[in-house]
Design a protein around this motif. Structure first.
Motif, PDB file in Angstrom:
ATOM      1  N   ARG A  95       0.833  -1.212   0.000  1.00 40.71           N
ATOM      2  CA  ARG A  95       0.000   0.000   0.000  1.00 40.71           C
ATOM      3  C   ARG A  95       0.865   1.258   0.000  1.00 40.71           C
ATOM      4  O   ARG A  95       0.588   2.201  -0.749  1.00 40.71           O
ATOM      5  CB  ARG A  95      -0.919   0.021   1.229  1.00 40.71           C
ATOM      6  N   ASP A  99       1.050   3.981  -2.971  1.00 36.41           N
ATOM      7  CA  ASP A  99       0.753   5.395  -2.698  1.00 36.41           C
ATOM      8  C   ASP A  99       1.843   6.305  -3.265  1.00 36.41           C
ATOM      9  O   ASP A  99       1.559   7.399  -3.741  1.00 36.41           O
ATOM     10  CB  ASP A  99       0.624   5.647  -1.195  1.00 36.41           C
ATOM     11  N   ARG A 108      -4.996   2.598  -8.146  1.00 37.58           N
ATOM     12  CA  ARG A 108      -4.422   2.174  -6.861  1.00 37.58           C
ATOM     13  C   ARG A 108      -5.424   1.352  -6.076  1.00 37.58           C
ATOM     14  O   ARG A 108      -5.086   0.294  -5.536  1.00 37.58           O
ATOM     15  CB  ARG A 108      -4.021   3.409  -6.038  1.00 37.58           C
ATOM     16  N   VAL A 112      -4.949  -2.510  -4.950  1.00 34.22           N
ATOM     17  CA  VAL A 112      -4.997  -2.909  -3.537  1.00 34.22           C
ATOM     18  C   VAL A 112      -6.001  -4.037  -3.350  1.00 34.22           C
ATOM     19  O   VAL A 112      -5.714  -5.029  -2.672  1.00 34.22           O
ATOM     20  CB  VAL A 112      -5.315  -1.703  -2.622  1.00 34.22           C
TER      21      VAL A 112
END
Length: 131
Positions: A95, A99, A108, A112
């Motif tokens: 994560r 980011d 994103r 995830v």
């Protein structure tokens, strides 16, 4: 027009940056020591394998399959004790790396969610894994 995650993420340079940052984070954060100790001292081999795998997994060239055959991820990870803690540490690293390297918020979030499914599947220790 449909674009693969490989195309959406920006291909080779962004996946390389993601993988490099992922392992830097794993190497730096004390709270990820549990998974760091499962890896070799030199992370370059792991880095290359994850890059090769993610390239194909995201819809790019099948580099991992060409070099190593079918990924069989769960089988390849069975020698390592992977429970909820290890899964959560891996996801924490991923994560943070996402980011920092992937500007597209929607992409994103999709990645995830996909990584979470794979990480859940990798668990092989503890009563909670149902494989």
């Amino acid at each position: 027009m449909f674009q693969t995650h490989y195309e959406r993420i920006g291909g080779e340079p962004v996946i390389r940056a993601l993988v490099k940052r992922f392992y830097q984070i794993m190497d730096e954060l004390p709270e990820t020591y549990g998974i760091r100790k499962l890896h070799a001292r030199d992370l370059s081999g792991s880095e290359q394998k994850l890059y090769d795998f993610l390239t194909g997994w995201m819809g790019g060239p099948q580099l991992y399959v060409e070099k190593h055959g079918h990924p069989m991820l769960r089988r390849r990870h069975l020698p390592f004790a992977i429970g909820d803690d290890e899964r959560d540490q891996w996801m924490h690293c991923m994560r943070l790396a996402l980011d920092e390297t992937v500007a597209d918020v929607a992409l994103r979030a999709e990645l995830v969610a996909s990584f979470q499914k794979v990480a859940d599947h990798m668990r092989n220790r503890g009563a909670e894994h149902a494989h």
